[in-house]
Design a protein around this motif. Structure first.
Motif, PDB file in Angstrom:
ATOM      1  N   LEU A 146       0.839  -1.321   0.027  1.00 43.67           N
ATOM      2  CA  LEU A 146      -0.024   0.036  -0.042  1.00 43.67           C
ATOM      3  C   LEU A 146       1.032   1.058  -0.047  1.00 43.67           C
ATOM      4  N   SER A 168       0.854   5.269   0.065  1.00 41.97           N
ATOM      5  CA  SER A 168       0.156   6.470   0.563  1.00 41.97           C
ATOM      6  C   SER A 168       0.539   7.704   0.439  1.00 41.97           C
ATOM      7  N   THR A 169      -0.252   8.757  -0.101  1.00 41.14           N
ATOM      8  CA  THR A 169       0.139  10.089   0.407  1.00 41.14           C
ATOM      9  C   THR A 169      -0.577  10.558   1.437  1.00 41.14           C
ATOM     10  N   CYS A 217      -3.340   5.081  -1.895  1.00 36.12           N
ATOM     11  CA  CYS A 217      -4.520   5.828  -1.293  1.00 36.12           C
ATOM     12  C   CYS A 217      -4.043   7.504  -1.026  1.00 36.12           C
ATOM     13  N   THR A 218      -4.955   8.220  -0.958  1.00 39.43           N
ATOM     14  CA  THR A 218      -5.115   9.680  -0.685  1.00 39.43           C
ATOM     15  C   THR A 218      -6.384   9.803  -0.438  1.00 39.43           C
ATOM     16  N   TYR A 237      -4.515   6.806  -8.297  1.00 35.34           N
ATOM     17  CA  TYR A 237      -5.025   6.460  -7.023  1.00 35.34           C
ATOM     18  C   TYR A 237      -5.947   5.548  -7.207  1.00 35.34           C
ATOM     19  N   TYR A 265      -4.944   5.767   7.231  1.00 32.52           N
ATOM     20  CA  TYR A 265      -4.270   4.548   6.586  1.00 32.52           C
ATOM     21  C   TYR A 265      -4.372   3.212   7.016  1.00 32.52           C
ATOM     22  N   VAL A 268       3.357  -1.151   4.258  1.00 29.94           N
ATOM     23  CA  VAL A 268       2.838   0.328   3.595  1.00 29.94           C
ATOM     24  C   VAL A 268       4.069   1.236   3.479  1.00 29.94           C
ATOM     25  N   HIS A 301       4.418   5.171   3.341  1.00 28.68           N
ATOM     26  CA  HIS A 301       3.853   6.497   3.420  1.00 28.68           C
ATOM     27  C   HIS A 301       4.892   7.480   2.593  1.00 28.68           C
TER      28      HIS A 301
END
Length: 561
Positions: free
Chosen positions: A15, A17-18, A56-57, A99, A253, A270, A272
């Motif tokens: 995963l 992420s922003t 994901c965002t 995304y 998250y 994950v 980040h």
């Protein structure tokens, strides 16, 4: 006990992420830069067929800042968030950010996850109620210690205290809040970082977090009085308190991967991607909160610096906040993506101004790459519009390039080019893995220039097609050039997807032939068949990347926009 990731190594899930972006104002280029970094990493991983991946965002829609911004705009917080969240979606979509999940902290699924997380903290005995007072910075939504403050004067000439890092004014606040026993997590956090030296990257930020852990680590206020802050999630079983906006936001998250039921399929695999201004929240508070509820910290925290405008920090008061939608209109989506990812260096702040963008994209995309494609596929030099054949007589395989001239037509510099392009995919992989996308693009650009020199050196337009030997050498020059262009097009897909598609389509590289996992280069040089040899090229779609006009014309377009 910590819940370990179910799988590691190739094929495992990841995963990316922003940060979820604060919905008190429209997006700027700093927001887009975070998203493009994550997007390029996602696209690169998918092209390598490295396993399932998500990006994901979203928008962070609670807190005092939003409550105040809505009041100032004469609207409700929910209406403000609805509008601003839409602006973020719009810009990310326009920029081609792929995304998979967009979280809004006002959504019921997220609020349910936050309430459960709070319950896990409470049940773990890490929360207590206490009186808290200190300097609170509303724009940063955090209390700041004296060491992070400076004395200034406000607009009326009165003395005031401001954040050293951001210059935002702080106010003395005294409240009865719930506190999180952050001080109890110094050793677990130090152990985590010692065992995972690449958990925070680049290294200067890792060292910064280690220094923070050597300093005073006071307990963290994790709620606000509801009378001051109504726009947020109430503390379960205590309606007089609102959950601290950062605790609420960080749980996104987990909520995005199905916490509290199904998160184990993804967590903690994950990565980040965050700006350096929110490093403390992601590298100290978040890992400590996770450890407190029995979860592992994220696998990696990839940190980037800020964008300035002509050497100045972006601010509304200076009127120099750069609108990414306007920039994409001016420079093209791929042109602006390329600029931010080529010029952005995670370890240091980067500067933006119009002339810099124009000079870079004209030089590297329009002239070097686009020019090479046009010259090598022009009807005057490739009248059959095919991927020409490679001649091993003209370009024999040798162990030492100094022996080359004795048998073929290729020079020592040509062999150096072939070796450099052959090693390029592994180099680019390494730089993506090391969160140095700008270095990957620098390497590609160097090879593009080297290929232009190769093409210019041999002047294929001067070769006589009526001579069979000359025709063989002409075809070989074109074959090598198109093979180089194919590699560059493949490697540029994560950064400039539309332009790369245009380039690869012109070279007749099919959709199923674009994975980086199976990327080969100049197979005929190694005595293997080349699937592209003799293939009809794709239709001529015109200029690969149009040169950007003069600054005056761009300024006019900007004003019109």
């Amino acid at each position: 006990p910590l819940r370990r990731a179910a799988a590691t190594g190739p094929g495992r899930r990841l995963l990316l992420s922003t940060p979820i972006f604060y919905a008190n104002g429209p997006p700027h280029i700093g927001h887009l830069y975070s998203a493009l970094l994550a997007d390029a990493l996602l696209r690169h991983r998918r092209l390598r067929a490295a396993g399932p991946a998500r990006l994901c965002t979203g928008t962070d829609e609670h807190g005092l800042k939003i409550q105040q911004a809505a009041a100032a705009a004469g609207t409700s917080p929910s209406e403000l968030c609805e509008r601003v969240s839409g602006l973020f979606r719009q810009v990310l979509t326009q920029a081609g950010v792929a995304y998979t999940d967009f979280t809004r902290t006002s959504e019921p699924r997220h609020q349910r996850a936050v309430r459960h997380f709070w319950g896990a903290l409470r049940d773990g005995g890490v929360l207590y109620k206490g009186s808290y007072e200190g300097w609170y910075c509303t724009p940063e939504e955090s209390f700041l210690p004296e060491s992070q403050l400076a004395e200034r004067t406000d607009g009326q000439g009165r003395p005031c205290k401001v954040s050293l890092e951001t210059g935002h004014e702080v106010h003395w606040t005294k409240e009865e809040n719930y506190m999180f026993r952050l001080s109890a997590f110094r050793d677990p956090l130090q152990n985590w970082l010692r065992d995972n030296p690449r958990a925070i990257f680049p290294d200067p930020f890792y060292q910064c977090v280690l220094r923070w852990l050597d300093e005073d680590l006071p307990d963290l206020s994790v709620s606000r009085e509801r009378s001051r802050l109504q726009w947020g999630i109430p503390v379960p079983s205590d309606p007089t308190q609102t959950i601290y906006v950062w605790v609420d936001a960080l749980v996104n998250y987990l909520s995005v991967v199905g916490y509290p039921e199904s998160h184990g399929a993804w967590w903690p695999s994950v990565h980040h991607v965050v700006g350096k201004d929110i490093l403390k929240f992601h590298a100290l508070y978040w890992p400590a909160l996770l450890l407190a509820v029995g979860l592992d910290p994220p696998e990696r925290i990839l940190v980037h610096s800020h964008w300035t405008v002509r050497g100045q920090k972006m601010s509304k008061s200076l009127g120099n906040v750069v609108d990414p939608a306007v920039c994409m209109g001016q420079y093209g989506v791929d042109g602006f993506r390329y600029f931010l990812l080529r010029q952005g260096v995670p370890e240091r702040d980067c500067d933006f101004y119009d002339e810099k963008v124009v000079k870079l994209v004209n030089s590297e995309l329009a002239d070097a790459l686009g020019g090479l494609l046009n010259r090598s596929t022009a009807p005057s030099i490739n009248p059959s519009n095919t991927y020409p054949c490679f001649s091993e007589l003209c370009f024999p395989k040798v162990l030492d390039s100094r022996e080359a001239k004795a048998t073929g037509r290729a020079s020592a510099e040509d062999y150096e080019l072939v070796a450099a392009v052959a090693s390029l995919p592994a180099q680019v992989d390494g730089y993506f893995e090391g969160f140095q996308i700008y270095k990957a693009l620098e390497c590609i650009t160097q090879r593009v220039r080297q290929t232009n020199v190769f093409f210019q050196r041999h002047k294929p337009w001067k070769l006589d097609r009526r001579d069979a030997a000359e025709q063989l050498w002409l075809d070989t020059i074109l074959h090598v050039t198109l093979e180089c262009l194919r590699v560059y097009g493949m490697l540029l897909q994560p950064v400039v997807p539309h332009m790369a598609d245009k380039l690869l389509s012109r070279l007749a590289v099919g959709p199923g032939e674009r994975d980086l996992s199976g990327l080969t280069f100049l197979a005929r040089y190694d005595g293997k068949p080349c699937p592209f040899e003799g293939r009809q090229l794709g239709p001529d779609t015109g200029i690969l990347f149009p040169r950007l006009g003069k600054l005056e014309a761009m300024k006019k377009r900007k004003q019109e926009a």
